[in-house]
Design a protein around this motif. Structure first.
Motif, PDB file in Angstrom:
ATOM      1  N   TYR A  27       0.508   6.236   6.076  1.00  0.00           N
ATOM      2  CA  TYR A  27      -1.572   5.239   5.992  1.00  0.00           C
ATOM      3  C   TYR A  27      -1.142   4.121   5.887  1.00  0.00           C
ATOM      4  O   TYR A  27      -0.322   3.294   5.100  1.00  0.00           O
ATOM      5  CB  TYR A  27      -2.064   5.971   5.272  1.00  0.00           C
ATOM      6  CG  TYR A  27      -2.314   7.681   5.203  1.00  0.00           C
ATOM      7  CD1 TYR A  27      -3.746   8.197   5.647  1.00  0.00           C
ATOM      8  CD2 TYR A  27      -2.024   8.739   4.605  1.00  0.00           C
ATOM      9  CE1 TYR A  27      -3.940   8.943   5.906  1.00  0.00           C
ATOM     10  CE2 TYR A  27      -2.595  10.071   4.450  1.00  0.00           C
ATOM     11  CZ  TYR A  27      -2.941   9.155   5.189  1.00  0.00           C
ATOM     12  OH  TYR A  27      -3.379  11.676   5.347  1.00  0.00           O
ATOM     13  N   ARG A  28      -1.468   2.755   6.766  1.00  0.00           N
ATOM     14  CA  ARG A  28      -1.249   2.051   7.041  1.00  0.00           C
ATOM     15  C   ARG A  28      -3.213   0.889   6.558  1.00  0.00           C
ATOM     16  O   ARG A  28      -3.857   1.392   7.760  1.00  0.00           O
ATOM     17  CB  ARG A  28      -0.357   1.425   8.144  1.00  0.00           C
ATOM     18  CG  ARG A  28      -0.591   0.327   7.966  1.00  0.00           C
ATOM     19  CD  ARG A  28       0.979  -0.775   8.912  1.00  0.00           C
ATOM     20  NE  ARG A  28       0.991  -1.702   8.936  1.00  0.00           N
ATOM     21  CZ  ARG A  28       1.545  -2.341   8.020  1.00  0.00           C
ATOM     22  NH1 ARG A  28       2.176  -1.999   6.327  1.00  0.00           N
ATOM     23  NH2 ARG A  28       1.994  -4.470   7.226  1.00  0.00           N
ATOM     24  N   HIS A  29      -3.000   0.065   6.272  1.00  0.00           N
ATOM     25  CA  HIS A  29      -4.318  -0.573   6.091  1.00  0.00           C
ATOM     26  C   HIS A  29      -4.059  -2.142   7.109  1.00  0.00           C
ATOM     27  O   HIS A  29      -3.613  -1.753   7.708  1.00  0.00           O
ATOM     28  CB  HIS A  29      -4.323  -1.455   4.515  1.00  0.00           C
ATOM     29  CG  HIS A  29      -5.756  -2.087   4.283  1.00  0.00           C
ATOM     30  ND1 HIS A  29      -6.178  -3.346   5.206  1.00  0.00           N
ATOM     31  CD2 HIS A  29      -6.346  -2.041   3.536  1.00  0.00           C
ATOM     32  CE1 HIS A  29      -7.345  -3.030   5.389  1.00  0.00           C
ATOM     33  NE2 HIS A  29      -7.706  -2.202   4.043  1.00  0.00           N
ATOM     34  N   PRO A  30      -5.031  -0.971   8.050  1.00  0.00           N
ATOM     35  CA  PRO A  30      -5.873  -1.687   9.364  1.00  0.00           C
ATOM     36  C   PRO A  30      -5.479  -3.138   9.343  1.00  0.00           C
ATOM     37  O   PRO A  30      -4.825  -3.772  10.440  1.00  0.00           O
ATOM     38  CB  PRO A  30      -6.679  -1.099  10.387  1.00  0.00           C
ATOM     39  CG  PRO A  30      -7.560  -1.346   9.014  1.00  0.00           C
ATOM     40  CD  PRO A  30      -6.411  -0.592   7.899  1.00  0.00           C
ATOM     41  N   SER A  31      -6.184  -3.705   8.596  1.00  0.00           N
ATOM     42  CA  SER A  31      -6.408  -5.215   8.409  1.00  0.00           C
ATOM     43  C   SER A  31      -5.331  -6.287   7.504  1.00  0.00           C
ATOM     44  O   SER A  31      -5.068  -7.282   7.621  1.00  0.00           O
ATOM     45  CB  SER A  31      -7.815  -5.256   8.127  1.00  0.00           C
ATOM     46  OG  SER A  31      -7.845  -4.835   7.217  1.00  0.00           O
ATOM     47  N   LEU A  32      -4.260  -5.376   6.616  1.00  0.00           N
ATOM     48  CA  LEU A  32      -4.147  -6.091   5.948  1.00  0.00           C
ATOM     49  C   LEU A  32      -2.482  -6.382   6.454  1.00  0.00           C
ATOM     50  O   LEU A  32      -2.066  -5.307   7.318  1.00  0.00           O
ATOM     51  CB  LEU A  32      -3.599  -5.299   4.601  1.00  0.00           C
ATOM     52  CG  LEU A  32      -4.550  -5.705   3.468  1.00  0.00           C
ATOM     53  CD1 LEU A  32      -4.315  -4.915   2.446  1.00  0.00           C
ATOM     54  CD2 LEU A  32      -5.626  -6.711   2.916  1.00  0.00           C
ATOM     55  N   ARG A  33      -1.519  -7.696   6.153  1.00  0.00           N
ATOM     56  CA  ARG A  33      -0.486  -7.677   6.602  1.00  0.00           C
ATOM     57  C   ARG A  33       0.448  -8.565   5.063  1.00  0.00           C
ATOM     58  O   ARG A  33      -0.041  -9.227   4.935  1.00  0.00           O
ATOM     59  CB  ARG A  33       0.029  -8.630   8.550  1.00  0.00           C
ATOM     60  CG  ARG A  33      -1.353  -8.150   9.517  1.00  0.00           C
ATOM     61  CD  ARG A  33      -0.948  -7.248   9.715  1.00  0.00           C
ATOM     62  NE  ARG A  33      -1.549  -5.726  10.843  1.00  0.00           N
ATOM     63  CZ  ARG A  33      -1.998  -4.782  11.211  1.00  0.00           C
ATOM     64  NH1 ARG A  33      -1.869  -4.148  10.006  1.00  0.00           N
ATOM     65  NH2 ARG A  33      -2.141  -4.497  12.035  1.00  0.00           N
ATOM     66  N   GLY A  34       1.710  -8.734   5.480  1.00  0.00           N
ATOM     67  CA  GLY A  34       2.255  -9.440   4.911  1.00  0.00           C
ATOM     68  C   GLY A  34       3.117  -8.635   4.022  1.00  0.00           C
ATOM     69  O   GLY A  34       3.510  -7.184   4.063  1.00  0.00           O
ATOM     70  N   ILE A  35       4.384  -9.078   3.578  1.00  0.00           N
ATOM     71  CA  ILE A  35       5.115  -8.669   2.364  1.00  0.00           C
ATOM     72  C   ILE A  35       4.125  -8.060   1.444  1.00  0.00           C
ATOM     73  O   ILE A  35       3.244  -9.193   0.608  1.00  0.00           O
ATOM     74  CB  ILE A  35       5.770  -9.505   1.878  1.00  0.00           C
ATOM     75  CG1 ILE A  35       6.404  -9.974   2.928  1.00  0.00           C
ATOM     76  CG2 ILE A  35       6.650  -8.804   0.652  1.00  0.00           C
ATOM     77  CD1 ILE A  35       7.698 -11.638   2.554  1.00  0.00           C
ATOM     78  N   PRO A  36       4.298  -6.850   0.281  1.00  0.00           N
ATOM     79  CA  PRO A  36       3.847  -6.240  -0.558  1.00  0.00           C
ATOM     80  C   PRO A  36       4.568  -6.938  -1.844  1.00  0.00           C
ATOM     81  O   PRO A  36       5.645  -7.491  -1.725  1.00  0.00           O
ATOM     82  CB  PRO A  36       4.411  -4.787  -0.603  1.00  0.00           C
ATOM     83  CG  PRO A  36       5.222  -4.960   0.419  1.00  0.00           C
ATOM     84  CD  PRO A  36       5.395  -5.987   0.923  1.00  0.00           C
TER      85      PRO A  36
END
Length: 81
Positions: A27-36
């Protein structure tokens, strides 16, 4: 709000991908990008967060996730069940 309810609410807007070879569920958030900011590796699954928001949930072994989600229910069962 307990953890299973929070997790369920966050998963509703996420993209779902399945790996047919390994059987993993992502499951991946469609709008968030970057390093957790935070990565939590547990029994059969990994969760990544950016702030309080779940960035991705990678389930390699669904039985580990099932045990986590069953904990609140087990506490409500009568003894002996």
């Amino acid at each position: 709000m307990d953890f299973p309810t929070k997790l369920s609410a966050q998963l509703k807007g996420m993209e779902l991908r399945l790996d047919p070879e390994s059987g993993a569920i992502l499951y991946r958030h469609p709008s968030l990008r970057g390093i957790p900011d935070l990565v939590v590796e547990c029994d059969g699954y990994t969760m990544e967060f950016i702030g309080p928001t779940l960035l991705c949930l990678d389930i390699q072994d669904p039985s580990g996730m099932a045990r986590l989600l069953a904990e609140p229910v087990k506490g409500k069962l009568p003894i002996g069940v």
